[in-house]
Design a protein around this motif. Structure first.
Motif, short mmCIF file in Angstrom:
data_model
loop_
_atom_site.label_atom_id
_atom_site.label_comp_id
_atom_site.label_asym_id
_atom_site.label_seq_id
_atom_site.Cartn_x
_atom_site.Cartn_y
_atom_site.Cartn_z
N VAL A 138 15.10 -0.88 0.90
CA VAL A 138 14.52 -2.21 1.02
C VAL A 138 13.27 -2.31 0.13
CG1 VAL A 138 13.63 -3.96 2.61
CG2 VAL A 138 15.31 -2.29 3.42
N LEU A 139 13.20 -3.41 -0.62
CA LEU A 139 12.03 -3.67 -1.46
C LEU A 139 11.24 -4.82 -0.85
CD1 LEU A 139 10.56 -2.88 -4.08
CD2 LEU A 139 11.88 -4.68 -5.24
N LEU A 140 9.97 -4.58 -0.53
CA LEU A 140 9.13 -5.58 0.11
C LEU A 140 8.03 -6.07 -0.82
CD1 LEU A 140 8.28 -4.34 3.74
CD2 LEU A 140 9.85 -6.16 3.09
N ASP A 141 7.74 -7.36 -0.72
CA ASP A 141 6.54 -7.93 -1.33
C ASP A 141 5.52 -8.16 -0.22
OD1 ASP A 141 7.17 -7.96 -3.96
OD2 ASP A 141 7.66 -10.10 -4.08
N ALA A 170 7.99 4.46 -3.47
CA ALA A 170 7.11 4.08 -4.58
C ALA A 170 6.59 2.65 -4.40
CB ALA A 170 7.87 4.20 -5.89
N SER A 171 5.45 2.39 -5.00
CA SER A 171 4.84 1.06 -4.91
C SER A 171 4.10 0.73 -6.19
CB SER A 171 3.89 0.99 -3.72
OG SER A 171 2.78 1.85 -3.92
N LYS A 172 3.78 -0.55 -6.36
CA LYS A 172 2.96 -0.97 -7.50
C LYS A 172 2.34 -2.33 -7.18
CE LYS A 172 6.70 -3.21 -10.10
NZ LYS A 172 7.41 -3.27 -11.40
N THR A 184 4.11 -4.50 -4.18
CA THR A 184 5.57 -4.35 -4.10
C THR A 184 5.86 -2.91 -3.75
OG1 THR A 184 5.96 -6.08 -5.74
CG2 THR A 184 7.74 -4.52 -5.37
N ILE A 185 6.52 -2.68 -2.62
CA ILE A 185 6.71 -1.31 -2.13
C ILE A 185 8.15 -1.10 -1.68
CG2 ILE A 185 5.94 -1.93 0.21
CD1 ILE A 185 4.65 0.91 0.34
N TYR A 212 -5.55 -7.97 6.39
CA TYR A 212 -5.38 -7.82 4.96
C TYR A 212 -4.11 -8.50 4.46
CZ TYR A 212 -9.01 -4.25 5.40
OH TYR A 212 -10.20 -3.60 5.65
N ILE A 213 -3.08 -8.52 5.30
CA ILE A 213 -1.76 -9.02 4.88
C ILE A 213 -1.56 -10.47 5.32
CG2 ILE A 213 0.72 -8.70 5.08
CD1 ILE A 213 0.14 -5.72 5.62
N GLN A 214 -1.28 -11.33 4.35
CA GLN A 214 -1.03 -12.74 4.65
C GLN A 214 0.45 -12.97 5.00
OE1 GLN A 214 0.63 -15.20 2.40
NE2 GLN A 214 0.31 -16.80 3.94
N SER A 215 1.36 -12.31 4.28
CA SER A 215 2.79 -12.45 4.54
C SER A 215 3.57 -11.34 3.86
CB SER A 215 3.30 -13.81 4.05
OG SER A 215 3.20 -13.89 2.63
#
Length: 224
Positions: A138-141, A170-172, A184-185, A212-215
């Motif tokens: 799964v790739l999350l924003d 991995a993330s960036k 993106t993780i 810290y996280i809005q969505s």
């Protein structure tokens, strides 16, 4: 109203049963009841062609009872005359536990019966349904509140969330405009153990992560 039958092992008794079953499928009502079982037990054998109503009823009840007892019969022969004498003597010597009128093949279930039935049903479902143990990628924003959000701290909070079957990859950081960046993780999950929706709703978008996280958005969801 109770119905009385007598001497069902005789032609006269079968005749009364034949007349009673005219236009009927069962002894009482439109489905099998204890009345049918009791009368069935009193009839020594399947009525002949001279009693079509009784014969049809006997076959119906016999098939329904057979379905209730799926075990394979080994075969039983009922002896008569001198052959039956030993069995008769043994029956006389044995203690009588219940009268024939008290025989209840469809009595109320005990708690033990209900529990055993539930366990059998659960075992059937468990064996019939193959267990799923697949994995998904799964790739999350993960989006911050604004350009002043500490993205390093945001990623630390995301990775601090631990669940059985969840592995962060991995993330960036990706720029989205106006100085704002999103995280993106990638993560790998075991499908049976982790619900991504639950992870987002109950872990990533509630305090303290929500400071810290809005969505969060699912960018990609692939079975491995």
């Amino acid at each position: 109203m109770a119905v009385t039958f007598s001497d069902l092992h005789t032609e006269a008794g079968l005749k009364s049963l034949e007349e009673y079953l005219s236009g009927k499928t069962y002894i009482s009502g439109d489905q099998i009841t204890r009345d049918d079982v009791k009368v069935f037990a009193a009839v020594s054998e399947k009525p002949g062609s001279a009693f079509p109503n009784a014969s049809r009823w006997y076959e119906t009840v016999s098939s329904l009872l057979a379905a209730s007892f799926p075990g394979k019969a080994a075969g039983v022969r009922i002896a008569s005359g001198a052959e039956a004498a030993p069995a008769v003597e043994a029956a006389k010597a044995a203690p009588v536990e219940a009268d024939d009128d008290d025989l209840d093949l469809f009595g109320d279930e005990t708690e033990e019966d209900k529990k055993a039935a539930e366990e059998r049903e659960a075992a059937k479902k468990s064996s019939a349904k193959p267990k799923e143990s697949g994995k998904s990628s799964v790739l999350l924003d993960v989006k911050p509140w604004d350009d002043e959000t500490d993205m390093k701290k945001l990623e630390e909070i995301v990775r601090s969330i631990e669940m059985e079957g969840l592995h962060w990859g991995a993330s960036k950081l990706v720029a989205v405009g106006y100085g704002i960046k999103k995280l993106t993780i990638m993560m790998t999950i075991i499908d049976d153990l982790v619900s991504v929706d639950t992870l987002i709703e109950e872990r990533l978008t509630v305090e303290p992560a929500s400071d810290y996280i809005q969505s969060c958005d699912i960018v990609a969801f692939n079975k491995i």
